[in-house]
Design a protein around this motif. Structure first.
Motif, PDB file in Angstrom:
ATOM      1  N   VAL A 127     -10.016  -7.494 -29.019  1.00 14.88           N
ATOM      2  CA  VAL A 127     -10.229  -6.790 -27.749  1.00 14.88           C
ATOM      3  C   VAL A 127     -10.414  -5.298 -27.979  1.00 14.88           C
ATOM      4  N   ALA A 128      -9.595  -4.708 -28.847  1.00 16.04           N
ATOM      5  CA  ALA A 128      -9.726  -3.280 -29.127  1.00 16.04           C
ATOM      6  C   ALA A 128     -11.054  -2.960 -29.799  1.00 16.04           C
ATOM      7  N   SER A 129     -11.520  -3.820 -30.693  1.00 14.99           N
ATOM      8  CA  SER A 129     -12.796  -3.571 -31.370  1.00 14.99           C
ATOM      9  C   SER A 129     -13.967  -3.692 -30.409  1.00 14.99           C
ATOM     10  N   LEU A 130     -13.879  -4.604 -29.452  1.00 17.20           N
ATOM     11  CA  LEU A 130     -14.962  -4.742 -28.478  1.00 17.20           C
ATOM     12  C   LEU A 130     -15.005  -3.578 -27.499  1.00 17.20           C
ATOM     13  N   VAL A 131     -13.846  -3.049 -27.137  1.00 20.94           N
ATOM     14  CA  VAL A 131     -13.796  -1.941 -26.184  1.00 20.94           C
ATOM     15  C   VAL A 131     -14.191  -0.621 -26.842  1.00 20.94           C
ATOM     16  N   SER A 132     -13.842  -0.445 -28.106  1.00 24.02           N
ATOM     17  CA  SER A 132     -14.112   0.820 -28.788  1.00 24.02           C
ATOM     18  C   SER A 132     -15.602   1.032 -28.984  1.00 24.02           C
ATOM     19  N   GLU A 133     -16.024   2.274 -28.879  1.00 22.25           N
ATOM     20  CA  GLU A 133     -17.437   2.608 -29.063  1.00 22.25           C
ATOM     21  C   GLU A 133     -17.880   2.416 -30.499  1.00 22.25           C
ATOM     22  N   ARG A 134     -16.985   2.680 -31.446  1.00 23.95           N
ATOM     23  CA  ARG A 134     -17.322   2.552 -32.858  1.00 23.95           C
ATOM     24  C   ARG A 134     -16.672   1.337 -33.499  1.00 23.95           C
ATOM     25  N   GLY A 135     -16.208   0.379 -32.681  1.00 24.42           N
ATOM     26  CA  GLY A 135     -15.671  -0.871 -33.201  1.00 24.42           C
ATOM     27  C   GLY A 135     -14.334  -0.733 -33.895  1.00 24.42           C
ATOM     28  N   ARG A 136     -13.498   0.207 -33.481  1.00 21.82           N
ATOM     29  CA  ARG A 136     -12.223   0.421 -34.143  1.00 21.82           C
ATOM     30  C   ARG A 136     -11.105  -0.363 -33.444  1.00 21.82           C
ATOM     31  N   ARG A 137     -10.167  -0.854 -34.224  1.00 22.17           N
ATOM     32  CA  ARG A 137      -8.961  -1.459 -33.676  1.00 22.17           C
ATOM     33  C   ARG A 137      -7.871  -0.406 -33.577  1.00 22.17           C
ATOM     34  N   LEU A 138      -6.691  -0.806 -33.079  1.00 23.42           N
ATOM     35  CA  LEU A 138      -5.617   0.167 -32.847  1.00 23.42           C
ATOM     36  C   LEU A 138      -5.131   0.795 -34.154  1.00 23.42           C
ATOM     37  N   GLY A 139      -5.103   0.014 -35.228  1.00 26.15           N
ATOM     38  CA  GLY A 139      -4.689   0.573 -36.510  1.00 26.15           C
ATOM     39  C   GLY A 139      -5.632   1.664 -36.992  1.00 26.15           C
TER      40      GLY A 139
END
Length: 318
Positions: A127-139
């Motif tokens: 979910v975090a990778s899909l929401v992020s503009e550059r595909g980043r997760r929380l880590g």
């Protein structure tokens, strides 16, 4: 492409990795880590068979933390952001400024990975990778890192089509010093994509580029020459000049002997022989002629003498 600015104010064009490639890399890493973990667990079960239940539990927790958490952190730290899955997928973890990650970046990513990937089966990370503009997760966000693609497919380079044969060498005296590189790039892109364009649109684009080229050079094209042929001829002339300049400034290879500069050869026509220039020989003086000595008659070995006296040409005084 993502524009990352380094500490030296240099903009880096990096392509962030998206969810599909990152998920495949994580899957490969999890398969490798869980395989190692199961092998170690089986070995520890045999080694700790004589221990009590508390000791076995402590050894199990320690092996879980060391293999599933500590091993990925150590691998990313030692390889500067390249795990087994990322290496197979052509990915790499870098800092926000494009530099290689260090231990603290890998530690934050690994600690957050336990929550994002292991405890939630990767739902939070997806979910975090899909929401992020550059595909980043929380880590990645907390560590100030970014996963980028290292293997980018190279763009296909198309050759510029040659001009018509009757235009070769027609623009040798054209002044191309005022033509900017941006215009050259537009002309080359048009020539390589001309066949893919609509004929009407391509003709208008060629006329516009030809007008800009004429405005920069100050010389109109020859009468009756189409705009696309004019562009191809000028680009061919520019490439020929660049090639001559490159070959003229190329250094002599190490150990190679440069060719000796000699006078241009003289080719004699087989029908007309070259004139023969007689050599001037200085005259050589002839040696003086010395008359043979004669015998004075009546003196010595003459007909009327006994001893004969040889004539020397000297007349004694009277």
């Amino acid at each position: 492409m993502s524009g990352l600015v380094t500490g030296d104010a240099v903009v880096l064009g990096l392509q962030p990795a998206r969810l599909p490639s990152r998920a495949l890399a994580v899957l490969i890493d999890l398969v490798a880590v869980w395989t190692v973990y199961l092998l170690i667990t089986m070995g520890l079960a045999v080694a700790t068979a004589s221990l009590d239940e508390a000791a076995v539990m402590a050894v199990s927790i320690a092996s879980f933390l060391l293999v599933l958490v500590g091993a990925p952190i150590a691998v990313e730290t030692l390889t500067h952001g390249r795990s087994l899955g990322k290496l197979a997928c052509g990915l790499r973890v870098v800092r926000d400024d494009g530099g290689p990650i260090r231990f603290r970046h890998a530690l934050v990513r690994g600690a957050m990975g336990v929550v994002e990937i292991l405890m939630t089966f990767g739902v939070v990370a997806c979910v975090a990778s899909l929401v992020s503009e550059r595909g980043r997760r929380l880590g990645d966000v907390f560590a100030g890192a970014l996963v980028v693609r290292e293997r980018i497919p190279a763009a296909r380079v198309l050759a510029v089509p040659p001009p018509p044969p009757w235009l070769v060498g027609r623009f040798a005296g054209l002044d191309l010093s005022a033509v900017p590189e941006a215009l050259w790039l537009e002309v080359r892109q048009y020539l390589t994509r001309a066949r893919e364009l609509d004929p009407v649109v391509g003709r208008r684009l060629a006329e516009r580029l030809a007008d800009e080229l004429v405005a920069r050079t100050g010389t109109p094209p020859p009468p009756g020459v189409p705009a696309d042929a004019f562009l191809a001829g000028v680009v061919a002339e520019r490439q020929a000049r660049d090639a001559r300049r490159a070959f003229a400034s190329a250094p002599v290879a190490s150990g190679a002997v440069p060719p000796a500069v000699t006078d241009p050869p003289v080719f004699a026509s087989p029908a007309v022989a070259p004139p023969v220039v007689p050599s001037v020989v200085p005259p050589v003086a002839a040696p003086p002629v010395v008359a043979p000595p004669s015998v004075v008659p009546g003196v010595g070995g003459g007909p009327s003498g006994e001893a004969g006296v040889r004539r020397s040409g000297f007349a004694p005084p009277a």
